[in-house]
Design an enzyme around this catalytic site. Structure first.
Site, PDB file in Angstrom:
ATOM      1  N   PHE A 193       0.852  -1.195   0.000  1.00  0.00           N
ATOM      2  CA  PHE A 193       0.000   0.000   0.000  1.00  0.00           C
ATOM      3  C   PHE A 193       0.882   1.237   0.000  1.00  0.00           C
ATOM      4  CE2 PHE A 193      -2.270   3.489   2.017  1.00  0.00           C
ATOM      5  CZ  PHE A 193      -3.421   3.526   1.256  1.00  0.00           C
TER       6      PHE A 193
ATOM      7  N   ASP B 194       9.230   2.899   1.757  1.00  0.00           N
ATOM      8  CA  ASP B 194       8.045   3.662   2.131  1.00  0.00           C
ATOM      9  C   ASP B 194       7.837   3.439   3.624  1.00  0.00           C
ATOM     10  OD1 ASP B 194       5.509   4.507   2.810  1.00  0.00           O
ATOM     11  OD2 ASP B 194       4.498   3.581   1.094  1.00  0.00           O
TER      12      ASP B 194
ATOM     13  N   LYS C 100       2.379   9.855   8.273  1.00  0.00           N
ATOM     14  CA  LYS C 100       1.702   9.467   9.508  1.00  0.00           C
ATOM     15  C   LYS C 100       2.279  10.119  10.773  1.00  0.00           C
ATOM     16  CE  LYS C 100      -0.999   5.718   7.847  1.00  0.00           C
ATOM     17  NZ  LYS C 100      -0.646   5.094   6.576  1.00  0.00           N
TER      18      LYS C 100
HETATM   19  C1  LIG Z   1      -0.892   5.432   5.079  1.00  0.00           C
HETATM   20  C2  LIG Z   1       0.149   5.011   4.097  1.00  0.00           C
HETATM   21  C3  LIG Z   1       0.358   5.716   2.898  1.00  0.00           C
HETATM   22  C4  LIG Z   1      -0.529   6.854   2.461  1.00  0.00           C
HETATM   23  O1  LIG Z   1      -0.447   7.947   3.295  1.00  0.00           O
HETATM   24  P1  LIG Z   1      -1.552   9.106   3.165  1.00  0.00           P
HETATM   25  O2  LIG Z   1      -1.127  10.142   4.155  1.00  0.00           O
HETATM   26  O3  LIG Z   1      -2.876   8.470   3.493  1.00  0.00           O
HETATM   27  O4  LIG Z   1      -1.521   9.586   1.764  1.00  0.00           O
HETATM   28  C5  LIG Z   1       1.400   5.327   2.081  1.00  0.00           C
HETATM   29  N1  LIG Z   1       2.190   4.290   2.412  1.00  0.00           N
HETATM   30  C6  LIG Z   1       2.016   3.586   3.544  1.00  0.00           C
HETATM   31  C7  LIG Z   1       2.942   2.470   3.857  1.00  0.00           C
HETATM   32  C8  LIG Z   1       0.981   3.906   4.424  1.00  0.00           C
HETATM   33  O5  LIG Z   1       0.788   3.183   5.519  1.00  0.00           O
END
Ligand SMILES: *Cc1c(COP(=O)(O)O)cnc(C)c1O
Length: 400
Positions: A144, A229, A258
């Site tokens: 994700f 990421d 986050k």
């Molecule tokens: C939450 C998340 C995202 C997206 O972040 P947003 O602030 O919702 O755009 C991308 N990568 C990972 C691993 C995430 O957990």
């Protein structure tokens, strides 16, 4: 839960309706009015122990003094001079992040998806300049990376390839912890490999340290960039400041989001000097690096980097993992996975959504990233007593 309009009556009497919101998700008929550390309070002052924490966003819990004071002070000083000018909180935060990590340069964004878009652009630019136009980024099944078109395409969520077709091309999918599946996808057009050190939304599936090392070696062998990421795993969540540090490898690019702003919208793209190839005009954004959000980021990162903070968090995290394992043993459930304060409990059947609802009724907020598992993302400064209380609530719900 439904998407039908609901009205809430607040005190002093005031009616608020949900009718004007786009129904993008179904939500319980609860309105949260305030938060305090590990706790959230709804419109009737019922309190909930919060192990979702804004989706692993509130690293210091709800309304922490450090963030509240930093934001209030900055709001009364300077909110946004525009990204065309320097401001002190952005410079301070960039320095903190490069001091705490192996990276040299930082670009600030407002969401995780935006930071990942930046990482994708940076890798493609690097490929154009240094690798004969190579542009493909190998990503992973069930990964994700966000909800913009490119990050949805980079994600490996089933169904996401056709939802808003046509998708952005150039993201072949390998399997986590299967280095041969990565190697098989490498070709002349490959420029990078991008992964979450722990697949969060997929159900908290950690990349093995061996896999991270093998990936680094593979990237070195083929001249590829390694992108982590760390939107969910960064900022202390897994017990080290950044999750890549568990394996000892140094990636070329990292994204944060986050927890970075302690609840305030803030993300970052970090790169090593030799791959930091954006030139003026390549990247930007109206709100990027604004002092209001960066002041929150400085307060959050200083708190996480304070002596003893991560050690304390690791020990409370271990007590949560131990408690979940005991619960699983006693009730005949499955594995406990994850690291630090990013944990999951496998239930062995598709009962997680019902458990989430019953736990909420009982005053415990948890999340089910998959129908068969529960995810736990408490505030990083939660106490052993709060963990014990949550485990008691969870045991009663699962046993009931
Ligand atoms: C939450 C998340 C995202 C997206 O972040 P947003 O602030 O919702 O755009 C991308 N990568 C990972 C691993 C995430 O957990």
């Amino acid at each position: 839960m439904s998407c039908d309009p609901v009205s809430f009556t607040l005190h002093p009497p005031e009616r608020l309706s949900t009718a004007s919101l786009m129904p993008i998700t179904s939500r319980p008929e609860i309105l949260f009015t305030r938060g305090e550390g590990a706790w959230l309070f709804d419109q009737s002052e019922k309190r909930y122990l919060d192990w979702v924490q804004g989706w692993a966003v509130n690293c210091l819990g709800h309304a922490p003094a450090a963030i509240a004071e930093a934001v209030a002070r900055q709001a009364a000083t300077l909110i946004n001079p525009s990204p065309a000018f320097y401001n002190a909180p952005a410079l301070e935060l960039a320095g903190l992040l490069t001091d705490l990590s192996c990276f040299d340069h930082v670009f600030f964004g407002n969401s995780g998806a935006e930071a990942n878009e930046g990482a994708i652009k940076l890798a493609r630019k690097w490929g154009r300049v240094h690798k004969d136009g190579a542009h493909e980024i190998i990503t992973f099944v069930n990964a994700f990376h966000g909800r913009t078109l490119a990050t949805m395409s980079a994600s490996g969520k089933p169904g996401w390839d056709s939802m808003f077709a046509p998708q952005v091309p150039g993201f072949p999918k390998a399997r986590l912890n299967d280095i041969a599946s990565v190697e098989a996808l490498v070709g002349p057009a490959t420029v990078a490999v991008m992964l979450e050190p722990v697949l969060g939304e997929a159900g908290v599936l950690p990349a093995d340290d061996d896999f991270m090392m093998a990936l680094r070696a593979l990237c070195d062998r083929h001249g590829l960039l390694m992108i982590v990421d760390e939107v969910q795993t960064g900022c202390g969540r897994t017990g080290t400041m950044f999750a890549y540090q568990h394996s000892g490898v140094e990636p070329d690019i990292m994204t944060l989001g986050k927890g970075l702003g302690g609840g305030v919208p803030l993300s970052a793209l970090l790169a090593k000097r030799q791959v930091s190839c954006f030139e003026p005009g390549d990247q930007g954004g109206t709100f990027c690096g604004n002092p209001l959000c960066c002041a929150a980021g400085v307060a959050a990162m200083r708190s996480l980097a304070a002596p003893g903070f991560l050690e304390g968090m690791r020990s409370v995290g271990l007590s949560l993992a131990d408690g979940l394992r005991a619960l699983s043993r006693d009730l005949g459930l499955g594995d406990v996975r994850g690291r630090g304060m990013l944990l999951a409990l496998e239930l062995g059947s598709d009962t997680a959504p019902g458990v989430v609802e019953r736990a909420r009724d009982a005053g415990l907020l948890i999340n089910a990233p998959r129908p068969h598992c529960l995810r736990f993302m408490p505030a990083l400064n939660t106490t052993a007593a709060e963990v014990a209380e949550g485990l008691g609530l969870l045991r009663a719900v699962l046993a009931g």
